[in-house]
Write an enzyme that holds these catalytic residues in place. Structure first.
Site, PDB file in Angstrom:
ATOM      1  CG  ASP A 252      -1.849  -0.902   1.100  1.00  0.00           C
ATOM      2  OD1 ASP A 252      -1.805  -2.428   0.710  1.00  0.00           O
ATOM      3  OD2 ASP A 252      -3.107  -0.675   1.140  1.00  0.00           O
TER       4      ASP A 252
ATOM      5  CE  LYS B 205      -5.240   2.041   2.560  1.00  0.00           C
ATOM      6  NZ  LYS B 205      -4.223   1.275   3.039  1.00  0.00           N
TER       7      LYS B 205
ATOM      8  CE  LYS C 126      -6.897  -1.171   3.211  1.00  0.00           C
ATOM      9  NZ  LYS C 126      -5.391  -1.685   2.809  1.00  0.00           N
TER      10      LYS C 126
END
Length: 229
Positions: A88, A152, A181
């Site tokens: 991430d 995300k 996400k």
């Protein structure tokens, strides 16, 4: 099953080794998609979860996104070498807002390439609370063009977290083949379900246990999961 769409997360700076062990045990017990830990704990989490379906995710350029690209690449490569299966990474927010699009593109492509070479997922954190609607769209498109597997919403350390509106916008921008996400401030089962119904494939939360224990036995959001997740 909702648990299979959650990255059980512990990124607090004061997290200790025993906390990571407990995180892994909880992720296994509930059947989470992954644990998300700081790089210092990747090897520990990977050892605890070896041979299980639970993946190990970690963060790169976290939480500001302002590291040099070469540092992000090295950080990702080292984490992957220690057992991380998902990265991430934080987009360089200031460069995006300044219109330095080529620099942002290079940054995202470099980390995505390292992930792709290792067979790992790359999630790009946009920190949506700092962006205008136009910047959110641009950031998501750049992430997709760079080869990211997910966009995300948030680090959880910024001025705001995931919103239903942002999740819906990102889903519209990235289409069905790239994951979304939702992360940051997801504390209740109601919030979790709302994010999934808005188009999220994954949720990042440290409140996993409370959410799952409070969850209704069935929900439309739990019945439909995109293959990307």
């Amino acid at each position: 099953m909702l648990a299979a769409r959650i990255d059980h997360t512990l990124l607090r700076p004061e997290a200790m080794p025993g906390d990571i062990d407990r995180l892994c045990e909880e992720a296994l017990r509930y059947g989470c998609a992954a644990v998300c830990v700081n790089p210092i704990y990747v090897a520990r989490a990977a050892a605890r979860l070896a041979g299980t379906p639970v993946k190990v995710a970690t963060v790169v350029g976290f939480p500001l996104g302002a590291s040099l690209t070469a540092i992000k690449v090295a950080e990702a490569a080292m984490a992957l070498g220690q057992g991380a299966q998902e990265i991430d990474m934080v987009l360089p927010v200031g460069l995006l807002k300044a219109g330095a699009i080529d620099a942002v593109r290079v940054d995202l492509q470099a980390v995505a390439a390292v992930c792709r070479a290792a067979g790992a997922l790359c999630k790009v954190i946009l920190e949506t609370a700092l962006l205008t609607a136009e910047e959110k769209v641009l950031a998501a498109r750049l992430a997709v063009e760079a080869g990211a597997d997910f966009v995300k919403t948030s680090t959880g350390f910024g001025p705001g977290g995931a919103t239903v509106e942002d999740v819906a916008l990102l889903r519209q921008v990235v289409g069905p083949s790239v994951g979304v996400k939702a992360a940051g401030g997801i504390r209740t089962a109601e919030q979790a379900i709302a994010m999934l119904e808005a188009g999220a494939d994954r949720l990042g939360t440290s409140a996993t246990v409370a959410i799952l224990e409070a969850l209704p036995s069935a929900s439309p959001a739990m019945e439909s999961e995109r293959p990307i997740a």
